[in-house]
Design a protein around this motif. Structure first.
Motif, PDB file in Angstrom:
ATOM      1  N   LEU A  95      31.798  25.207  39.929  1.00 36.52           N
ATOM      2  CA  LEU A  95      32.379  26.242  39.067  1.00 36.52           C
ATOM      3  C   LEU A  95      33.548  26.936  39.768  1.00 36.52           C
ATOM      4  N   TYR A  96      33.436  27.087  41.091  1.00 34.70           N
ATOM      5  CA  TYR A  96      34.520  27.713  41.843  1.00 34.70           C
ATOM      6  C   TYR A  96      35.750  26.805  41.835  1.00 34.70           C
ATOM      7  N   GLU A  97      35.557  25.533  42.146  1.00 37.39           N
ATOM      8  CA  GLU A  97      36.695  24.619  42.251  1.00 37.39           C
ATOM      9  C   GLU A  97      37.366  24.390  40.901  1.00 37.39           C
ATOM     10  N   TYR A  98      36.613  24.409  39.824  1.00 34.37           N
ATOM     11  CA  TYR A  98      37.183  24.149  38.503  1.00 34.37           C
ATOM     12  C   TYR A  98      37.584  25.435  37.792  1.00 34.37           C
ATOM     13  N   ARG A  99      37.551  26.559  38.508  1.00 35.03           N
ATOM     14  CA  ARG A  99      38.032  27.836  37.975  1.00 35.03           C
ATOM     15  C   ARG A  99      37.381  28.151  36.629  1.00 35.03           C
ATOM     16  N   ILE A 100      36.063  27.997  36.566  1.00 36.65           N
ATOM     17  CA  ILE A 100      35.362  28.218  35.307  1.00 36.65           C
ATOM     18  C   ILE A 100      34.933  29.671  35.245  1.00 36.65           C
TER      19      ILE A 100
END
Lengths: 176, 176, 176, 176
Positions: free
Chosen positions: A91-96
């Motif tokens: 979720l952090y890497e995909y800016r969710i």
């Protein structure tokens, strides 16, 4: 193109997202009352989710701020690689930025909410109206035009307050 | 557009991929001797790798079967979410058929091969000529036309056997 | 993926673009001697040309400035809608900066150069080496990686001067 | 994202498409009464129309068959290259199956309907509700999700018959 179901469908009354955890957000259920809600059911290692489903709901969020978007992480394969810690990194890497519920695992390979809604796989998109009734359940990819149209129809509908003339505490909510 | 380096660049002589493990394949190093080799450096939770880098090398494999493609999983963040077991699930879901080396972790946050090549991040693309010399190091996205052109140039070059008139056991290899 | 033809193919010797007019540019033929040349054969109302062929050669121009790009407008249908005046408007609107030859119409429905090269339709891509020999003839869409690789191979080849040790006036040119 | 205008906007009452000709179809105006109508304003040599606007309305037609789509060819540049004969060739090559009106040219550089609606250029998208009132006027590109949502809202609205309880002959039509 699937069609919006009638709001009176008796088999699809009150909503239940059975989450073992909400990641990065307080439980948003109270704030969803009376809103049109899109639930994106995904797995972090599901290729169609990453390439199609999640980018689409991010476009929905940018375009239609009146639609409430929540994710449901329904893991039914690669359990060890898609645990809560891995999900947080994803979720952090995909800016969710939307709230994500982890679908409760009760020991079966398919988690509880996924079974309850009879979902066929990921990605799946669930649309709920302002009264909290499931109006669309689509497995796989829906085109942006179709999804926009469904949401336009649901946004046009009055909520239960307006429709019945009185606020209610017990309808229009997403409960777990 | 970055340029192909001269094969005689003394700072970039013999190749080393320091792998703690090759996933799903025997160590392919012997079979890479004398071939043009593309090493795709990635992380399974790196968004640019998943959306751009990996699809591009899959297009290379479909289009240019004479190019040997290997992956290098160089984890420098989210170590716990990108371990070998998670990587195996990722490679399965993304139908990645080429050999993938796990860059050795010696306790530093940046793994060994990544440090040795001075890589700036992921995705990075490394191109080696038939003599095993690094000829291109690109961080981020290279266009398909540029990558195709680099590979066309390298495929046109004679290997060390043809060039020096004799097969050699000690050049043209990818060693670890 | 089509393959580059041998430069010695006797059926494909000297190049001829039979142009009734060069639009917006002086005849560039002299300047093409000794260069790798991409000829994009198109019609302004051909949908595949507009959506795929022309954008691709514009990417080639941005990426590989050493490749000389020329267009060949080979009209074999809708003659009245694709005349020189219409073509000029098209080239202006699509910001086409490379020289475009109008394939000569001698009264047949298929124009002269198109017949001479046995082209099957539009878009078609022709690649010529530094010696002016046709090395690739592709009808329809070639992937960017494949086109880049072909061009990389051709750019790697020495021109006739270097190869035979003497400049020549009569080879390596695109003549009409 | 532009917003749907109120249907009571007095500056945008009855619709007028002033066509010098309908290409390939009988005048469809009578059949549009009571329908949600999308008018795509384009020029055949407008690059944004060809790459974005027209493909989008073709997706609308495939996805939302209850929306009536018509084109309006509003030529304000390259008049000689975009005449009726050229337009017919274009419509054939691009497989455009919806009715297209040619915006009337009265000698001014900008045609009549384009001036009447104050359009800024091409592509422009006009949405009319079932009562024939203009509800959206967007110049350039609207995202598929936004366009779908607008159309969903308009499709949800009752036509004038349902709303006022009586059929009418004089509302809900697209007149010229």
């Amino acid at each position: 193109m699937p069609v919006l179901q009638s709001p009176a469908d008796p088999a699809r009354s009150a909503i239940e997202l059975d989450a073992s955890e909400w990641v990065g957000h307080e439980t948003p259920l109270a704030s969803l009352r009376g809103q049109v809600v899109l639930v994106e059911v995904f797995q972090m290692l599901c290729r169609g989710c990453v390439s199609n489903g999640i980018p689409q709901v991010q476009r929905v969020r940018q375009t239609l701020p009146d639609v409430a978007v929540v994710g449901l992480h329904s893991v039914f394969e690669h359990h060890e690689a898609q645990g809560p810690q891995s999900l947080r990194a994803f979720l952090y890497e995909y800016r969710i930025g939307f709230p994500v519920a982890i679908d409760r695992n009760d020991g079966e390979s398919i988690p509880v909410t996924m079974r309850a809604y009879g979902l066929q796989g990921t990605p799946s998109t669930l649309l709920f109206d302002r009264a909290g009734q499931l109006r669309l359940h689509a497995f796989g990819t829906v085109s942006d035009i179709a999804l926009g149209a469904y949401l336009g129809v649901l946004l046009s509908e009055h909520g239960p307050e307006q429709a019945v003339g009185a606020p209610t505490e017990t309808t229009g909510q997403l409960t777990r």
